[in-house]
Design an enzyme around this catalytic site. Structure first.
Site, PDB file in Angstrom:
ATOM      1  N   GLY A   1     -15.576  -7.727  10.746  1.00 38.97           N
ATOM      2  CA  GLY A   1     -15.737  -8.923  11.551  1.00 38.97           C
ATOM      3  C   GLY A   1     -15.030 -10.133  10.992  1.00 38.97           C
TER       4      GLY A   1
ATOM      5  N   GLU B   1       0.901 -13.525   1.168  1.00 44.79           N
ATOM      6  CA  GLU B   1      -0.038 -13.493   0.045  1.00 44.79           C
ATOM      7  C   GLU B   1       0.596 -14.140  -1.176  1.00 44.79           C
ATOM      8  OE1 GLU B   1      -2.722  -9.418   0.683  1.00 44.79           O
ATOM      9  OE2 GLU B   1      -1.309  -9.580  -0.987  1.00 44.79           O
TER      10      GLU B   1
ATOM     11  N   GLY C   1       0.776  -1.217   0.000  1.00 42.78           N
ATOM     12  CA  GLY C   1       0.000   0.000   0.000  1.00 42.78           C
ATOM     13  C   GLY C   1       0.816   1.279   0.000  1.00 42.78           C
ATOM     14  N   GLU C   2       1.836   1.343   0.829  1.00 42.04           N
ATOM     15  CA  GLU C   2       2.591   2.590   0.953  1.00 42.04           C
ATOM     16  C   GLU C   2       3.323   2.954  -0.336  1.00 42.04           C
ATOM     17  OE1 GLU C   2       6.863   1.588   2.856  1.00 42.04           O
ATOM     18  OE2 GLU C   2       5.182   1.152   4.172  1.00 42.04           O
TER      19      GLU C   2
ATOM     20  N   THR D   1       2.216   1.968  -3.738  1.00 43.27           N
ATOM     21  CA  THR D   1       1.423   2.139  -4.961  1.00 43.27           C
ATOM     22  C   THR D   1      -0.062   2.374  -4.758  1.00 43.27           C
ATOM     23  OG1 THR D   1       0.995  -0.244  -5.215  1.00 43.27           O
ATOM     24  CG2 THR D   1       3.043   0.615  -6.176  1.00 43.27           C
ATOM     25  N   ARG D   2      -0.543   2.385  -3.522  1.00 43.58           N
ATOM     26  CA  ARG D   2      -1.994   2.515  -3.302  1.00 43.58           C
ATOM     27  C   ARG D   2      -2.555   3.782  -3.936  1.00 43.58           C
ATOM     28  NH1 ARG D   2      -2.178   2.126   1.789  1.00 43.58           N
ATOM     29  NH2 ARG D   2      -3.046   0.038   2.062  1.00 43.58           N
TER      30      ARG D   2
END
Length: 235
Positions: A87, A121, A55-56, A58-59
């Site tokens: 949840g 991932e 994320g940092e 290319t988000r």
């Protein structure tokens, strides 16, 4: 400089890229790649595309453009910072989302390997490619595929930072709690196993023909677009 916006013209199935990109050259390369049909299990999936990214890095830029392009074309996408329901146990949800996706797009960037989350991932994605025939599309954003494959350069430093951080965390834990020697060896073995799994997944993924964007300009195949993605799930 670089890619400023990405839009999909659905009727003509063309990707409109604004920025330092040669659209005709990009289209030709993608069309040539799309001809290489991939056999795929035809059962229904929850998502067409799973996006794996740091994320940092290319988000707010590349991944944001890519997500908007696919979303606007009606493609269902799993992006972990937006698609999780409240949840849910995030680890379970991620594993399921990867398994329930036809295609995984991996956006390798400078700090991708500094995240245990991203690497886990990646391991799952490559497992699904091997066992389920999932289609994997790597994108090398501001990193060289060689550095990803061999964990060298800036990408390699990020990976080593992660390993050092994990090792330091384990040392601190052992100093606070008087653990026995067998537990220490077990944790050491677990870290080694994780490291080997991550390295194998990185080598494997970086060996797949993908798309390279260096210094915010296209030098190889450019931005993954609808020609490739649609070909993958309709073939």
């Amino acid at each position: 400089a670089g890619v400023e916006s990405v839009k999909v013209d659905t009727p003509s199935n063309r990707l409109m890229v604004k920025g330092k990109v040669d659209p005709d050259k990009l289209r030709e390369k993608l069309q040539a790649k799309a001809k290489r049909r991939v056999s795929f299990i035809k059962e229904n999936k929850l998502y067409e595309v799973f996006l794996s990214f740091r994320g940092e890095d290319t988000r707010a830029s590349f991944t944001s453009h890519l997500y908007a392009s696919l979303h606007n074309a009606g493609i269902s996408i799993f992006r972990d910072d937006h698609s999780l329901q409240r949840g849910d146990q995030i680890s379970t949800s991620l594993l399921q989302a990867i398994e329930e996706s036809r295609i995984s797009v991996i956006v390798f960037s400078r700090n991708y390997a500094d995240s245990r989350w991203c690497l886990n991932e990646l391991v799952k994605i490559m497992e699904c490619q091997r066992t389920m025939g999932q289609i994997v599309v790597p994108v090398f954003y501001d990193v060289d595929p060689f550095e990803v494959r061999h964990q060298k350069g800036v990408f390699g430093k990020a990976f080593q930072n992660l390993l050092n951080r994990i090792s330091n965390e384990e040392d601190e834990s052992l100093s606070k709690e008087e653990e026995d020697e067998s537990l220490s060896k077990e944790e050491e073995h677990e870290l080694l196993h994780s490291e080997l799994s991550w390295r194998e997944a990185l080598r494997w993924a970086a060996s797949i023909a993908g798309f390279v964007v260096l210094n915010s300009r296209v030098v190889d195949n450019g931005v993954p677009n609808m020609h490739l993605i649609k070909d993958c799930w309709t073939s």
